[in-house]
Design an enzyme around this catalytic site. Structure first.
Site, PDB file in Angstrom:
ATOM      1  N   GLY A 192     129.696 -25.112 101.909  1.00  0.00           N
ATOM      2  CA  GLY A 192     130.121 -26.897 102.382  1.00  0.00           C
ATOM      3  C   GLY A 192     130.958 -25.929 103.101  1.00  0.00           C
ATOM      4  O   GLY A 192     131.542 -25.042 102.798  1.00  0.00           O
ATOM      5  N   LYS A 193     132.020 -27.278 103.434  1.00  0.00           N
ATOM      6  CA  LYS A 193     133.787 -27.107 104.461  1.00  0.00           C
ATOM      7  C   LYS A 193     134.241 -26.359 103.122  1.00  0.00           C
ATOM      8  O   LYS A 193     135.484 -26.364 104.053  1.00  0.00           O
ATOM      9  CB  LYS A 193     133.960 -28.117 105.077  1.00  0.00           C
ATOM     10  CG  LYS A 193     133.992 -29.061 104.343  1.00  0.00           C
ATOM     11  CD  LYS A 193     134.980 -30.518 105.957  1.00  0.00           C
ATOM     12  CE  LYS A 193     134.888 -32.084 104.954  1.00  0.00           C
ATOM     13  NZ  LYS A 193     134.756 -32.838 105.686  1.00  0.00           N
ATOM     14  N   SER A 243     133.297 -25.872  99.475  1.00  0.00           N
ATOM     15  CA  SER A 243     132.981 -25.293  98.392  1.00  0.00           C
ATOM     16  C   SER A 243     132.222 -24.246  98.392  1.00  0.00           C
ATOM     17  O   SER A 243     132.074 -24.630  99.591  1.00  0.00           O
ATOM     18  CB  SER A 243     133.333 -26.069  97.273  1.00  0.00           C
ATOM     19  OG  SER A 243     132.056 -27.204  97.748  1.00  0.00           O
ATOM     20  N   LYS A 245     130.593 -24.822  91.183  1.00  0.00           N
ATOM     21  CA  LYS A 245     131.011 -25.081  91.867  1.00  0.00           C
ATOM     22  C   LYS A 245     132.985 -24.647  92.351  1.00  0.00           C
ATOM     23  O   LYS A 245     133.547 -24.605  91.735  1.00  0.00           O
ATOM     24  CB  LYS A 245     131.777 -26.910  92.490  1.00  0.00           C
ATOM     25  CG  LYS A 245     131.841 -27.435  93.471  1.00  0.00           C
ATOM     26  CD  LYS A 245     132.458 -29.278  93.477  1.00  0.00           C
ATOM     27  CE  LYS A 245     132.381 -29.296  95.428  1.00  0.00           C
ATOM     28  NZ  LYS A 245     132.527 -30.942  95.519  1.00  0.00           N
ATOM     29  N   ASP A 247     134.050 -40.105 101.537  1.00  0.00           N
ATOM     30  CA  ASP A 247     133.528 -39.301 101.927  1.00  0.00           C
ATOM     31  C   ASP A 247     131.860 -39.949 101.662  1.00  0.00           C
ATOM     32  O   ASP A 247     131.039 -39.129 101.887  1.00  0.00           O
ATOM     33  CB  ASP A 247     133.514 -38.010 101.970  1.00  0.00           C
ATOM     34  CG  ASP A 247     132.995 -37.059 103.141  1.00  0.00           C
ATOM     35  OD1 ASP A 247     132.528 -37.239 103.951  1.00  0.00           O
ATOM     36  OD2 ASP A 247     132.769 -35.981 102.556  1.00  0.00           O
TER      37      ASP A 247
END
Length: 510
Positions: free
Chosen positions: A254-255, A257, A279, A395
């Site tokens: 992802g952006k 992690s 993570k 989010d």
């Protein structure tokens, strides 16, 4: 008649010789005749009767086959003459073909290379390399004397001459970094203007600085599906300590992690699940540069944010997700369970089975009944998250909800904030808009509108069907509450009014 005289025998043998024509024997002469002066005088006169032949370079009597050798030499001389004519014509064709072009084509491979070269050729017949027009011949740029110009009158040339400066700039390109491919500009007689040369020089300097930073960045940053040496060392330490059995590989990116799957080991203080996820928060802020707005106004981390550098903010970001997950787990909201936090690496339980992660709600194939069930679960989780955990996801969408074992699981809560955040209600309205839009598109007839969902989750009663007006009331409420908090320094509590006016703020002033 039988003749036994010696003279008769010699004549008979000569006449009947089986080896060829008869040879007449010369009559013998006495020694006195040979030594006589008269005979010597006659021989001398006979030798003077023939003229002397002058010596010549060509000795025809010394070679066994004089005619054959002369023909070979004549053929070689004719071939050399033909080759010279062919090469001369080839040079003319080359000059005509190339013209004044800076990039020329050489016909040298087609010339007739003869092994015999005539050393007595004329002065204008010189070597091929000296006569052909070579545009790539390297020529050093002319230097200007100290007085700044050369020549006189109309032929004066200053140091600012365009052609002279162009050649000098081309020669200066050799001073660029070795990794910059400049080519043979001097040999091509290339002329660079000052503007072009300065632009190239700035570009080369920029590339040198960028390459130097790139090496350091690779050593200190976590890229997509990869980790830097420090992160890798932390992961190895977890395996050596027995917290993890092994680390299998990347399952999601992802952006903010990169997520790795791992097999759990044993931990003294806590039970480690059989399947875990690591993570790893990215240590670069290139893809997620606006994360400060989620953390700098959170009262839990507000005092610590201003004192940290950007790299330490990543650790604070991982710590924030750990605290949010702990709150959600205590409230009974389905979410991953935190195992351990090591700097910017968060170890959690795995949502899935047999190394296969649970699908996102967006990608899961759900029946109409399951979709309806998922909607009510999301609605209850949003209410519990806001009222019990005192959190706003900030989010929430179909991408951050997993479908596993017949229920919805919430993930990715590192950006979650409390409602007391200056933009908390705006983030809540955005979450409600994403959820309402998805389930209405999925065909859930019971799905509430974004305005009804916001009022249901927050407990407020904002009356408006216009999104711009609705957001204006939310911003006004946030502004009023922020001003009050700055004056009183206490937490804010939202209350609703029955007359349709914007929600008011009550404080517990005892």
């Amino acid at each position: 008649m039988n003749c036994t005289a010696p003279s008769c025998l010699i004549w008979c043998r000569s006449l009947w010789s089986p080896w060829g024509a008869p040879v007449l024997a010369q009559a013998p002469c006495s020694l006195a005749d040979v030594m006589s002066e008269q005979l010597a005088r006659e021989l001398h006169e006979e030798s003077n009767a023939f003229p002397e032949i002058p010596d010549t370079d060509l000795d025809l009597t010394c070679t066994p086959e004089p005619e054959t050798s002369s023909d070979l030499m004549l053929a070689q001389m004719l071939q050399m003459e033909f080759d010279r004519e062919f090469d001369t014509q080839l040079r003319r064709e080359e000059r005509k073909f190339n013209g004044d072009s800076k990039v020329s084509i050489s016909f040298e491979n087609y010339r007739m290379v003869h092994p015999y070269e005539d050393s007595d050729s004329s002065e204008d017949e010189v070597d091929w390399q000296d006569t052909r027009h070579d545009p790539y011949k390297a020529a050093k740029p002319t230097t200007t004397p100290k007085k700044g110009f050369v020549g006189k009158g109309k032929n004066i040339t200053t140091k600012h001459d365009e052609e002279v400066c162009g050649r000098k700039n081309t020669a200066r390109m050799d001073n660029f970094a070795p990794e910059v491919q400049v080519g043979d500009g001097v040999g091509m007689d290339l002329k660079l203007s000052n503007q072009v040369y300065n632009a190239l020089k700035r570009h080369c300097d920029t590339e040198q600085r960028r390459s130097a930073r790139l090496h350091e960045k690779k050593e200190h940053s976590t890229a997509e599906q990869a980790v830097d040496p420090r992160t890798r060392l932390l992961m190895y330490k977890m395996v050596n300590a027995g917290i993890l059995e092994n680390i299998n590989g990347c399952i999601s990116t992802g952006k903010e992690s990169v997520v790795f799957h791992a097999n759990g080991g044993s931990f003294e203080e806590k039970i480690v699940p059989e399947e875990c996820v690591l993570k790893v928060f990215k240590t670069t802020l290139n893809e997620f540069k606006n994360r400060d707005k989620y953390i700098k106004d959170d009262y839990r981390f507000k005092d610590r944010f201003s004192k940290l550098n950007p790299r330490k903010i990543i650790r604070l970001w991982a710590e924030k997700e750990m605290h949010n997950l702990t709150r959600m787990k205590k409230a009974g909201i389905p979410c991953p369970e935190v195992v351990i936090l090591k700097k910017h690496i968060l170890v959690m339980s795995f949502i899935g089975k047999d190394h296969v992660p649970a699908p996102k709600v967006k990608d899961a194939t759900l029946s109409a009944e399951d979709m309806k069930k998922a909607y009510y679960q999301v609605l209850n989780m949003m209410q519990s998250l806001y009222q019990d955990c005192n959190l706003v996801h900030a989010d929430l969408s179909e991408y951050n909800m997993l479908w596993h074992d017949g229920q919805v699981w919430l993930i990715d809560v590192s950006q979650s904030i409390e409602p007391t955040h200056p933009h908390g209600l705006e983030f809540l309205f955005r979450d409600c808009r994403n959820v309402a839009k998805f389930f209405q598109k999925a065909g859930v007839a019971e799905a509430l509108s974004v305005f009804e969902l916001f009022n249901t989750v927050s407990g407020l009663q904002i009356n408006s069907d216009n999104e711009a007006d609705f957001l204006a009331q939310i911003e006004a409420l946030e502004k009023r509450n922020e001003d009050h908090v700055q004056k009183s320094g206490k937490k804010k509590i939202f209350t609703d009014t029955s007359d349709g006016s914007p929600p008011q703020l009550n404080t517990d002033d005892d």
